[in-house]
Each structure stands twice: as C-alpha cells, then as structure tokens.
Scaffold this motif. Sequence first.
Motif, PDB file in Angstrom:
ATOM      1  N   VAL A  40      -1.315   4.214   3.072  1.00 28.56           N
ATOM      2  CA  VAL A  40      -2.532   4.292   2.259  1.00 28.56           C
ATOM      3  C   VAL A  40      -3.727   4.532   3.180  1.00 28.56           C
ATOM      4  N   LEU A  41      -3.795   3.798   4.284  1.00 30.85           N
ATOM      5  CA  LEU A  41      -4.882   4.009   5.244  1.00 30.85           C
ATOM      6  C   LEU A  41      -4.819   5.421   5.820  1.00 30.85           C
ATOM      7  N   ARG A  42      -3.638   5.868   6.254  1.00 30.99           N
ATOM      8  CA  ARG A  42      -3.517   7.220   6.820  1.00 30.99           C
ATOM      9  C   ARG A  42      -3.953   8.278   5.820  1.00 30.99           C
ATOM     10  N   THR A  43      -3.563   8.122   4.585  1.00 30.19           N
ATOM     11  CA  THR A  43      -3.924   9.092   3.545  1.00 30.19           C
ATOM     12  C   THR A  43      -5.425   9.086   3.301  1.00 30.19           C
ATOM     13  N   ALA A  44      -6.031   7.895   3.246  1.00 36.86           N
ATOM     14  CA  ALA A  44      -7.473   7.800   3.020  1.00 36.86           C
ATOM     15  C   ALA A  44      -8.249   8.424   4.181  1.00 36.86           C
ATOM     16  N   LEU A 122      -6.950  10.459  -6.084  1.00 36.46           N
ATOM     17  CA  LEU A 122      -6.405   9.775  -4.914  1.00 36.46           C
ATOM     18  C   LEU A 122      -6.299   8.276  -5.158  1.00 36.46           C
ATOM     19  N   VAL A 123      -7.345   7.690  -5.706  1.00 32.24           N
ATOM     20  CA  VAL A 123      -7.340   6.253  -5.955  1.00 32.24           C
ATOM     21  C   VAL A 123      -6.306   5.893  -7.018  1.00 32.24           C
ATOM     22  N   LEU A 124      -6.221   6.678  -8.050  1.00 32.46           N
ATOM     23  CA  LEU A 124      -5.224   6.421  -9.085  1.00 32.46           C
ATOM     24  C   LEU A 124      -3.814   6.509  -8.506  1.00 32.46           C
ATOM     25  N   ALA A 125      -3.545   7.512  -7.687  1.00 32.13           N
ATOM     26  CA  ALA A 125      -2.231   7.643  -7.041  1.00 32.13           C
ATOM     27  C   ALA A 125      -1.947   6.429  -6.156  1.00 32.13           C
ATOM     28  N   LEU A 128      -1.102   3.435  -8.331  1.00 36.24           N
ATOM     29  CA  LEU A 128       0.212   3.602  -8.965  1.00 36.24           C
ATOM     30  C   LEU A 128       1.360   3.632  -7.952  1.00 36.24           C
ATOM     31  N   GLY A 129       1.029   3.483  -6.667  1.00 33.00           N
ATOM     32  CA  GLY A 129       2.068   3.470  -5.640  1.00 33.00           C
ATOM     33  C   GLY A 129       2.656   4.834  -5.334  1.00 33.00           C
ATOM     34  N   ARG A 130       1.878   5.877  -5.554  1.00 34.64           N
ATOM     35  CA  ARG A 130       2.373   7.252  -5.342  1.00 34.64           C
ATOM     36  C   ARG A 130       2.076   7.783  -3.946  1.00 34.64           C
ATOM     37  N   ILE A 131       1.475   6.981  -3.076  1.00 30.00           N
ATOM     38  CA  ILE A 131       1.201   7.410  -1.716  1.00 30.00           C
ATOM     39  C   ILE A 131       2.432   7.040  -0.886  1.00 30.00           C
ATOM     40  N   ASN A 132       3.131   8.047  -0.401  1.00 26.70           N
ATOM     41  CA  ASN A 132       4.378   7.824   0.327  1.00 26.70           C
ATOM     42  C   ASN A 132       4.160   7.783   1.830  1.00 26.70           C
ATOM     43  N   PRO A 133       5.052   7.060   2.545  1.00 23.22           N
ATOM     44  CA  PRO A 133       4.921   6.969   4.013  1.00 23.22           C
ATOM     45  C   PRO A 133       4.957   8.319   4.682  1.00 23.22           C
TER      46      PRO A 133
END
Length: 133
Positions: A40-44, A122-125, A128-133
């Motif tokens: 989540v941090l990397r994506t943000a 992005l926040v909704l994803a 919802l746990g849609r941000i993958n490693p």
Amino acid sequence: AAHGRGEYDRHTGINVGAEPYSTPTVHEIGHWLEQSAPQVLRTAVRWRNGRASSLRPAQIPGYRVGEMALPGPWRIRYVGKVCRNRRGDDIATEVTSQGIAWLVDPNEGRQVLEGHPEHFGLVLATVLGRINP
C-alpha cells in the motif's frame, strides 16, 4: 450525533455507532494501512511521484517549517507531502490517509470522486484490498 448501531445514510453520512465520528481517527487508519501493508505504501508513493509536476519537495504553505510536499495536481497540497527517513526512503504518505478521510465524508467524497477520480479509485482499491504486493 453518533448513536446506537453503525449505519450509512446518504444525507447524514456514516454513523459509527456509539462512538463519536472522528475524521482524524479515520485519517490515522490510512497511515496504519501503509505501515501494515508495504504494498500500500509502495503504491501510494508511486502514485504520488507519478503525478507530481516535480520530484523536488517544497515547503507546504501554512504548515510547520520543514513540512514538504511535491507539487502536483492534488486536491490539497498536503496530499503531496513527503515523509522520509534519514536515508531518504519514503516511510509514509498522505495519499492514503487523506483519501480515506475524504471517502467517509459524503461531501468530501463526492468532491474527490468528481474532481480527482484517480485518487478516489486508488483509495477505494486500497480499502477493498485490491492493492497487490
């Protein structure tokens, strides 16, 4: 005022139940998410850096000296805030935390959806746990 069982009403927003609603609490949950799920941090960070008009941080007007943000098309300048350790590694953003705080407020959420749909998505994803490693 919060009361009884938690519920959502399109006119009054989210009732968290017997506990009072707290935007700062929700905001801090965003920071917790970034710390609990490194993806989540990397994506943000990638999202913020990819939209910034410059990767050179500048002082955020109206904030404490040293609070720096990347300039960009943010709803508010604070979304671009840079939080780094001494090595220069990003350790937090305001992308997730500010976005989640806006999501739970019907008026703010609507404004983000209409004016910054990519941030809303992005926040909704993330939620919802849609941000993958």
